[in-house]
Design a protein around this motif. Sequence first.
Motif, mmCIF file in Angstrom:
data_model
loop_
_atom_site.group_PDB
_atom_site.id
_atom_site.type_symbol
_atom_site.label_atom_id
_atom_site.label_comp_id
_atom_site.label_asym_id
_atom_site.label_seq_id
_atom_site.Cartn_x
_atom_site.Cartn_y
_atom_site.Cartn_z
ATOM 1 N N CYS A 156 -10.705 42.840 0.080
ATOM 2 C CA CYS A 156 -10.584 41.400 -0.170
ATOM 3 C C CYS A 156 -11.874 40.672 0.206
ATOM 4 C CB CYS A 156 -9.409 40.825 0.614
ATOM 5 S SG CYS A 156 -7.806 41.456 0.071
ATOM 6 N N GLY A 171 -3.945 39.183 1.019
ATOM 7 C CA GLY A 171 -4.621 39.796 -0.112
ATOM 8 C C GLY A 171 -4.340 39.064 -1.413
ATOM 9 N N LEU A 194 -7.304 45.161 4.161
ATOM 10 C CA LEU A 194 -7.864 43.977 3.506
ATOM 11 C C LEU A 194 -9.378 44.062 3.341
ATOM 12 C CD1 LEU A 194 -5.825 41.199 5.340
ATOM 13 C CD2 LEU A 194 -5.394 42.193 3.102
ATOM 14 N N SER A 235 -0.113 41.605 2.731
ATOM 15 C CA SER A 235 -0.026 41.464 1.282
ATOM 16 C C SER A 235 -0.243 40.013 0.866
ATOM 17 C CB SER A 235 1.327 41.962 0.781
ATOM 18 O OG SER A 235 2.387 41.220 1.356
ATOM 19 N N LEU A 275 -10.164 36.547 7.130
ATOM 20 C CA LEU A 275 -10.534 37.951 6.963
ATOM 21 C C LEU A 275 -11.432 38.404 8.106
ATOM 22 C CD1 LEU A 275 -11.194 37.975 3.110
ATOM 23 C CD2 LEU A 275 -9.242 38.951 4.313
ATOM 24 N N THR A 279 -6.328 35.843 -1.540
ATOM 25 C CA THR A 279 -7.751 36.063 -1.837
ATOM 26 C C THR A 279 -7.955 36.321 -3.323
ATOM 27 O OG1 THR A 279 -8.063 36.994 0.375
ATOM 28 C CG2 THR A 279 -9.756 37.457 -1.260
ATOM 29 N N ARG A 280 -7.118 37.139 -3.913
ATOM 30 C CA ARG A 280 -7.245 37.426 -5.349
ATOM 31 C C ARG A 280 -6.956 36.189 -6.187
ATOM 32 N NH1 ARG A 280 -5.443 42.432 -3.324
ATOM 33 N NH2 ARG A 280 -3.266 41.746 -3.323
#
Length: 761
Positions: A139, A50, A136, A47, A122, A53-54
């Motif tokens: 992502c 992720g 992921l 989490s 990633l 990345t966002r």
Amino acid sequence: MSAFHVVVRPERELAPSPALSPLYGLLDVVVDGVNITARIADGFAPSFLGDLTRAFAALSSGRSERTVIQLYAEHDVWELGLERDGDDVLITVFRSGPAPVVAVHERRVTLRALREGLAAALAEARSRSGGKDTPLASCRTTLETSWPPAAHPKVPRSPTTLTPAPRGSFAFNVSAPFRRAARPRPAVAHGTAVERADLHSLLVQGDFAVVARGRTATISGCFPFLVAERLIPLAEEALDAWQSGRAIFRRIQLGDSRIGVRRGPGDGPLDVSLSVGFGAADGKSVTFPAIDALDFAGAAVAIARRLVEAFTTNDPSHEKNLRLTCLASAVQALADRIEESAADDSVTNPEPETYRSFAPRAQSGAAKGPWAQGGKMRFSPSWVATVPNIDLKSTFLCGDRIVVGSAREIACLDRRTGSVVWRAPTARGGSIATPSGIARIEPEGKILLRDLTTGEIRFTARITPRAAGGATGAVVHAPGLPKLLVVSEGERSITALDLVTGDVRWRHTSRRAAAFRMRRAGKLLLVTGGDSALVAHDVSTGDIVWRVRDRLPFAHAMTIDHDSAFIVSGAPGGHWRLHHVDPWTGAVKYTAELSDAPLATQSPLVTGEVVAIATRDATGSGVRGFRRSDGAPLWEHGPGLLSPLATWLVVDDMLIANSSAGVLLCLDATTGKVRYNHVFSGSADCDQPRRLEPVLRGGALFVPQHQVVVVRPRDGEVIGTVPSDLIPDLLRVDERCDVYIGEESGHLAAFTTAARLALVR
């Protein structure tokens, strides 16, 4: 290794499912070869990667200028703050909570290095999963679509020096580069704005200085907002210690620096110390002696206000920052306390005769009546009622009726037969007995007045509910005075309701939240709120007639006897004083120092010649007597005389105490000598009642113990026992000496006094 790198440390054997196995375990974020995060707890790695990345996508596209990601450890919450600054990202890592710690502040990383580090993490996750899709997978798509980045300007900063005017000879100064809003925030419709706690945006690094009498000591490279957050509670403690006259030695830790205050008991000033580089060989410590407590607190208020103003001026969005608004609220509350403490606003009443004609009756009991002498008392059971979830605080004896409150309904019983006269459903709340009926106050602020005869609702009113502490009030119902119910409303107001119409007649609002205590003295209503003021209001208009201001807070119940009012001021751990006040003029006749802490629930015990104060500490209860005319000490029984739970009653020139240990003690009020002492058998093996207040009726004293014992107060002779198996958590006695006992289990029983034989000459 790149400038930004994410290291995934899987622990396959701990993974809850095969899909999460490659990413389950620990994860580190490394910048320039330095690990800047605490290791993420097991299970949070997917989490977090992720979210990171966002967050990058939002910063790269320009949708957001600043974002924060939470890192939950076992007992702490760390936050990773990212802020876009041109083509770079400023990374800050800090632990949130009441005492935040900043581990890394604004470490600069290029946006490209941040993207490469995330892409590598990633890719590593995909290779560990053998090329299979992982949670992921989306992502990677987000990372690809967010490049190239949108243009973004550098973060504008405004170097500012805050130098509030000194309080006395003492001041705090701040110098820091505050961030300015890069662009104006869009307008938000009224009532739709979202408030958030954003500590990241308040972490501006600068210098914090202490200035006193031409000397300056500085904490360099600190975070002024975090210093102000810790400084305001320290100023509150210093003000509390000054008001109560107790000693204080407190320090706040700010990284490798400390700010401390200390003073001894009494009225002396503070010593303020500042230590920089604590624990290091080149550490320095500076002490500023003889600083007034009000000046110290005032300087803390001044610098905190300037900080709040600087943040909101440079970035108006801070007006919705909960972390900043909480600090502003605490500062305003402290400022109000300082102003009240420094105020000399005592007022006396130049026309006391207007109120003296409504003087109350004497409060001390009189041991007169048919049972003051003669034979024994006998009781016979009359009736028993079962009331599920009984509320003993809402159970009253009102003439020929007994009003019983419970969780879901209120009922009225005939006191002779126990039959139900009427009953009505009700919400939870508390009741107040008035001559006009039973007032029910619900937690939501709704007040209903029910007619005692029929149970019908006479009026309904609504006031602002109190958040905590319950409602307190006073009833005004005397010839020549309006019929009023005065109750505490909200956190800062007292409101007078007309008992006939339910209309609000007047409302008085104090400057800050208070726990009000009220006592009526004729046409005056004497009010304390736990602060340093005792105020008398005209019950008809609510106007302030007089005010007594003392440094120590008035927080105890008061006693009014003829032309005298007695009240105690003080605070735990500090000094205590007994005040004798003229209730009609507000003039203080004298004050007397108390050596022991008084019993908070017991008002002063007043006889014709003596004023006694019940005391208490860890060893038990005691009592101390003063001459009523001038406050001179007469005698003292130190704490330990009785058990800690004891209730006192004045009967003529006697002070009678009933304790939870089964002891009934009577002292001569003039000399303090013991007149008689009863130890009731069986009290140690039985449950004790919730309330221990004896009841004086018809010349007999009804004493609640494991059962109700009747004593002749003049000589202590036991003249009767009520034959009940109920624990007398509630005890009521009517004018015929019939006894009503309520037990918390939900039972109410009545006992009738048998006929008394008397010699007729």
